[in-house]
Design an enzyme around this catalytic site. Structure first.
Site, mmCIF file in Angstrom:
data_model
loop_
_atom_site.group_PDB
_atom_site.id
_atom_site.type_symbol
_atom_site.label_atom_id
_atom_site.label_comp_id
_atom_site.label_asym_id
_atom_site.label_seq_id
_atom_site.Cartn_x
_atom_site.Cartn_y
_atom_site.Cartn_z
ATOM 1 N N CYS A 179 0.872 -1.181 0.000
ATOM 2 C CA CYS A 179 0.000 0.000 0.000
ATOM 3 C C CYS A 179 0.909 1.231 0.000
ATOM 4 O O CYS A 179 1.594 1.491 1.002
ATOM 5 C CB CYS A 179 -0.894 -0.003 1.242
ATOM 6 S SG CYS A 179 -1.938 1.463 1.349
ATOM 7 N N CYS A 212 -4.751 6.001 -4.844
ATOM 8 C CA CYS A 212 -4.135 4.683 -4.585
ATOM 9 C C CYS A 212 -2.651 4.829 -4.922
ATOM 10 O O CYS A 212 -2.288 5.024 -6.087
ATOM 11 C CB CYS A 212 -4.811 3.622 -5.452
ATOM 12 S SG CYS A 212 -4.060 1.996 -5.290
HETATM 13 N N1 LIG Z 1 -6.406 -2.209 -2.494
HETATM 14 C C1 LIG Z 1 -5.005 -2.580 -2.698
HETATM 15 C C2 LIG Z 1 -4.216 -2.384 -1.398
HETATM 16 C C3 LIG Z 1 -4.140 -0.927 -0.995
HETATM 17 C C4 LIG Z 1 -3.355 -0.151 -2.012
HETATM 18 C C5 LIG Z 1 -3.557 1.340 -2.004
HETATM 19 N N2 LIG Z 1 -4.389 1.917 -0.996
HETATM 20 C C6 LIG Z 1 -2.247 2.089 -2.126
HETATM 21 O O1 LIG Z 1 -2.117 3.221 -1.622
HETATM 22 O O2 LIG Z 1 -1.333 1.539 -2.787
HETATM 23 C C7 LIG Z 1 -4.912 -4.051 -3.113
HETATM 24 O O3 LIG Z 1 -5.778 -4.833 -2.711
HETATM 25 O O4 LIG Z 1 -3.935 -4.387 -3.811
#
Ligand SMILES: N[C@H](CCC[C@H](N)C(=O)O)C(=O)O
Length: 330
Positions: free
Chosen positions: A80, A233
């Site tokens: 993340c 993200c």
């Molecule tokens: N939902 C993502 C994880 C969080 C990634 C995101 N919040 C970031 O800042 O990279 C997944 O299941 O791969």
């Protein structure tokens, strides 16, 4: 139980330091806790996009601490990017260090404090790595295609070309027009690929539409696996930046890219190592919104009557910073 409400570019989380407990939470408790406190309707103070569980790094790791990522639906992700910057700030305060490594599922990643974006808008840089285009690393199944670099996917949509890249969590990236960016196609494609039943991404995938605003300036909108639409993200913005350089500006490695998103803005730099592998620097805010306490037993039942919520004042500073940006909007 103590929690810290944080965000990176509006992608918000609860940091749970497992070292506050005699024993780390059981896996089932950690998953249930994420589902309960993150729920946007019934969760803790408006919920969150996920939980970042911080703990001691394993003895063979030189990292200062360890981060695990639990999505709002209870699923665990390998990485993340926005969250790693907030965990980096948390660990830097705990260990009085400005640059160090944080252990994640597949790698110990370098983090370092960077120059504030504005007063009370603290900024950290995080290494986003490893990077892979291999279908097996993406848990991606399209007949006869081991890689997807700017290719049509008639199985899921017409009018788009997609690139699939793991950083190391899986991302599907399409460069689109402004009309496509703000349209409903992103949600339609992403909710299908995250339905748990489709044959192409059985474990799901984060899906992003990217609009090129100018050279080294892009807007990224993401529908995240395990969450849905988020303000930003970090791993998606990193993956999109790498694809932008590879597909449109191959001379722009090592150059700073401004990445706008619905929650604000971050900066990225795409890098290629001498062994030809890629990695990305993700530079952006690491905002601490509030210190929170809630009895663990209450939280596991979704009971948030006995919480304490102590604002830090940084959220106002962040909102002032975003208002001052000359930013494109959805
Ligand atoms: N939902 C993502 C994880 C969080 C990634 C995101 N919040 C970031 O800042 O990279 C997944 O299941 O791969």
């Amino acid at each position: 139980m103590k929690l810290l409400k944080v965000h990176g570019s509006g992608n918000d989380f609860f940091i749970l330091d497992q070292q506050q407990f005699k024993q780390p939470l059981a896996e089932s408790q950690l998953q249930l806790l994420a589902e309960k406190i993150c729920n946007r309707k019934t969760g803790l103070h408006g919920g969150a996009d996920g939980v970042l569980a911080v703990g001691a790094s394993s003895k063979e790791s030189a990292a200062v601490g360890r981060m695990r990522v639990i999505n709002a639906d209870g699923s665990e992700a390998s990485m993340c990017g926005n969250g790693l910057r907030t965990v980096a700030r948390y660990l830097s305060l705990q260990n009085q260090q400005a640059t160090f490594k944080v252990q994640t599922m597949y790698a110990d990643l370098q983090v370092k404090q960077s120059t504030d974006f504005a007063p009370q808008v603290k900024v950290f840089a995080a290494e986003i790595s490893p990077v892979s285009f291999a279908a097996k690393d993406l848990k991606m199944h399209f007949a006869g295609r081991e890689k997807l670099i700017n290719q049509e996917l008639p199985e899921i949509a017409t009018d788009f070309k997609f690139s699939a890249v793991a950083v190391p969590n899986p991302h599907l990236i399409a460069f689109v027009s402004h009309q496509q960016l703000i349209g409903s196609k992103l949600g339609e494609i992403a909710s299908y690929l995250n339905d748990g039943k489709n044959p192409y991404f059985p474990d799901g995938v984060n899906v992003s539409f990217v609009e090129i605003l100018a050279e080294n300036k892009i807007f990224v909108r993401t529908y995240e696996r395990g969450v849905g639409y988020t303000n930003a993200c970090g791993t998606a913005m990193s993956a999109a930046s790498l694809m932008y350089v590879l597909l449109y500006q191959p001379q722009n490695f090592e150059q700073q890219i401004e990445v706008q998103n619905p929650g604000g803005m971050v900066k990225t730099v795409a890098h290629q190592r001498s062994n030809k592998s890629y990695w990305i620097s993700l530079i952006g805010n690491a905002t601490f919104v509030a210190k929170v306490t809630v009895p663990l037993a209450d939280a596991l039942q979704g009971d948030f009557k006995a919480i304490t919520w102590e604002e830090t004042g940084e959220q106002q500073a962040y909102e002032n910073f975003v208002r001052g940006l000359k930013k494109s909007e959805l």
